[in-house]
Write a protein that holds these residues in place. Structure first.
Motif, short mmCIF file in Angstrom:
data_model
loop_
_atom_site.label_atom_id
_atom_site.label_comp_id
_atom_site.label_asym_id
_atom_site.label_seq_id
_atom_site.Cartn_x
_atom_site.Cartn_y
_atom_site.Cartn_z
N GLY A 74 1.55 32.63 -23.49
CA GLY A 74 0.66 33.27 -24.45
C GLY A 74 0.14 34.59 -23.91
N MET A 75 -0.64 35.27 -24.72
CA MET A 75 -1.20 36.58 -24.34
C MET A 75 -2.71 36.58 -24.49
N VAL A 76 -3.34 37.34 -23.64
CA VAL A 76 -4.76 37.64 -23.75
C VAL A 76 -4.87 39.15 -23.80
N ILE A 77 -5.39 39.68 -24.89
CA ILE A 77 -5.45 41.12 -25.11
C ILE A 77 -6.90 41.58 -25.08
N ASP A 78 -7.18 42.51 -24.19
CA ASP A 78 -8.55 43.01 -24.00
C ASP A 78 -8.79 44.18 -24.95
N THR A 79 -9.58 43.95 -25.98
CA THR A 79 -9.84 45.00 -26.97
C THR A 79 -10.67 46.14 -26.40
N ARG A 80 -11.36 45.91 -25.28
CA ARG A 80 -12.16 46.98 -24.68
C ARG A 80 -11.29 47.97 -23.91
N ARG A 81 -10.10 47.53 -23.51
CA ARG A 81 -9.23 48.38 -22.70
C ARG A 81 -8.13 49.06 -23.52
N CYS A 82 -7.84 48.54 -24.70
CA CYS A 82 -6.77 49.14 -25.51
C CYS A 82 -7.21 50.51 -26.02
N VAL A 83 -6.39 51.54 -25.77
CA VAL A 83 -6.73 52.91 -26.17
C VAL A 83 -5.90 53.37 -27.37
N GLY A 84 -5.08 52.49 -27.92
CA GLY A 84 -4.31 52.84 -29.11
C GLY A 84 -3.16 53.79 -28.85
N CYS A 85 -2.63 53.84 -27.63
CA CYS A 85 -1.57 54.80 -27.30
C CYS A 85 -0.21 54.40 -27.87
N GLU A 86 -0.05 53.12 -28.21
CA GLU A 86 1.19 52.57 -28.77
C GLU A 86 2.36 52.60 -27.79
N ALA A 87 2.06 52.68 -26.50
CA ALA A 87 3.13 52.58 -25.50
C ALA A 87 3.82 51.22 -25.61
N CYS A 88 3.05 50.20 -25.97
CA CYS A 88 3.61 48.86 -26.12
C CYS A 88 4.63 48.81 -27.26
N PHE A 128 2.23 35.60 -32.91
CA PHE A 128 1.20 34.79 -32.27
C PHE A 128 1.72 33.47 -31.71
N HIS A 129 2.98 33.15 -31.94
CA HIS A 129 3.61 31.96 -31.38
C HIS A 129 2.68 30.75 -31.50
N CYS A 130 2.32 30.47 -32.73
CA CYS A 130 1.33 29.45 -33.05
C CYS A 130 1.77 28.05 -32.58
N GLU A 131 0.78 27.23 -32.28
CA GLU A 131 1.07 25.83 -32.00
C GLU A 131 1.57 25.12 -33.25
N HIS A 132 1.06 25.53 -34.39
CA HIS A 132 1.49 24.97 -35.68
C HIS A 132 1.94 26.13 -36.57
N PRO A 133 3.12 26.69 -36.30
CA PRO A 133 3.56 27.89 -37.02
C PRO A 133 3.93 27.60 -38.46
N PRO A 134 3.27 28.23 -39.43
CA PRO A 134 3.60 28.00 -40.85
C PRO A 134 5.00 28.45 -41.21
N LEU A 279 -7.22 28.52 -40.28
CA LEU A 279 -5.98 28.05 -40.89
C LEU A 279 -5.34 26.91 -40.10
N GLY A 280 -5.82 26.66 -38.91
CA GLY A 280 -5.28 25.57 -38.10
C GLY A 280 -3.95 25.89 -37.44
N THR A 281 -3.58 27.18 -37.36
CA THR A 281 -2.30 27.55 -36.76
C THR A 281 -2.34 27.52 -35.23
N GLU A 282 -3.51 27.62 -34.65
CA GLU A 282 -3.70 27.65 -33.20
C GLU A 282 -2.80 28.68 -32.53
N PRO A 283 -3.02 29.96 -32.80
CA PRO A 283 -2.21 31.01 -32.16
C PRO A 283 -2.37 31.04 -30.66
N ASN A 284 -1.32 31.40 -29.97
CA ASN A 284 -1.36 31.51 -28.50
C ASN A 284 -1.57 32.95 -28.05
#
Length: 289
Positions: A74-88, A128-134, A279-284
């Motif tokens: 899974g991923m943890v994304i820090d919204t305080r550090r993202c600068v919107g450069c779109e390098a990703c 989001f690779h959900c635990e319960h992907p719709p 929604l109960g999808t439990e995103p990772n």
């Protein structure tokens, strides 16, 4: 694509639908002990405090599945550090050779609304690779499924018929349809056109009328960079392209089943949220706020 699914005819039920878990008759005390053993502490406390056994059965089964899986990436994304450069975004497209109109990750500005200090807030959004992907149960041919070994949701390009049911079902708009468009570097027969896509370790070359053209496509957490044991190696550069390239060090990736991983540590130390949890999808994918 190699996987550990049960092969079923296209006309039969879609594979990888959640199994019905039947719990044996146990006392409330035994059930609390089992919950504590698999790490479902909050559920155990709820039950010990008088919660109904029947309302907790589904949650218990889900927690057991997470614990028994070898990896839970899974991923943890820090919204305080993202600068919107779109390098990703650029790194992802180059790594997976995705065509125009197909993005495995995008960056939205003010995805959570505006900050009180008027600073822009950027939201990086992969699958989001959900635990319960719709997206999984709606596929009529079982082309999209959740891998048992690591929880990554994938698409079998050879089986997908391009019906786009999964695109409609995904509440995060994380899937795209490949309409066969190409960038000029491919259309003009440059050397770049001869470089195959490493997706799913299949190394397909883009050709009219052949998969993945016409298929549904999505982020795979760059699973082609896993070794033969299903592990990534950050030090060796075998790491999802978006996380590896993030200039602000906002994207963190790892095994959520490993309490010593960076993603697990961040979730313990910081306040995190997940999108559309109701929604109960439990995103990772988690967001630090």
């Amino acid at each position: 694509m190699a996987d550990d699914r049960h092969q079923t005819p296209a006309s039969g039920p879609a594979p990888n639908t959640p199994d019905v878990v039947e719990l044996p008759d146990v006392t409330r005390r035994d059930l609390v002990a089992r919950l504590m053993k698999i790490g479902a502490v909050s559920l155990a406390m709820a039950l010990a405090g008088g919660g109904a056994v029947t309302t907790l059965t589904t949650a218990i089964a889900a927690e057991s599945t997470k614990s028994e899986r070898k990896y839970r990436y899974g991923m943890v994304i820090d919204t305080r550090r993202c600068v919107g450069c779109e390098a990703c975004v650029v790194a992802c497209k180059q790594e997976n050779k995705t065509p125009p109109g197909v993005y495995y990750t995008v960056v939205l500005e003010n995805g959570f609304g505006e900050r009180p200090d008027d600073r822009p807030l950027f939201l990086t959004k992969p699958c989001f690779h959900c635990e319960h992907p719709p997206c999984v149960p709606v596929c009529p041919v079982g082309a999209t499924f959740k891998r048992k070994q690591d929880g990554i949701v994938v698409v079998d390009y050879d089986r997908c018929i391009g019906c786009r049911y999964c695109l409609v079902a995904c509440p995060y708009q994380a899937r795209y349809s490949d309409f066969g468009e190409n960038y000029p570097a491919i259309e003009h027969d440059t050397p770049w056109a001869d470089v195959p896509s490493p997706e799913y370790k299949q190394f397909r070359q883009r050709a009219e009328g052949k998969s993945p053209i016409g298929n549904a496509r999505k982020c795979t957490f760059c699973l082609h960079l896993q070794d033969e044991n299903g592990r990534y190696d950050q030090a060796a550069g075998r790491w999802p392209a978006c996380a590896k390239t993030c200039t602000g060090k906002a994207i963190h990736f790892g095994d959520l089943n490993d309490p010593d991983s960076e993603v697990s540590r961040l979730l313990r130390e910081r306040q995190a949220i997940r999108l559309k949890e109701e929604l109960g999808t439990e995103p990772n994918v988690y967001y630090l706020v």
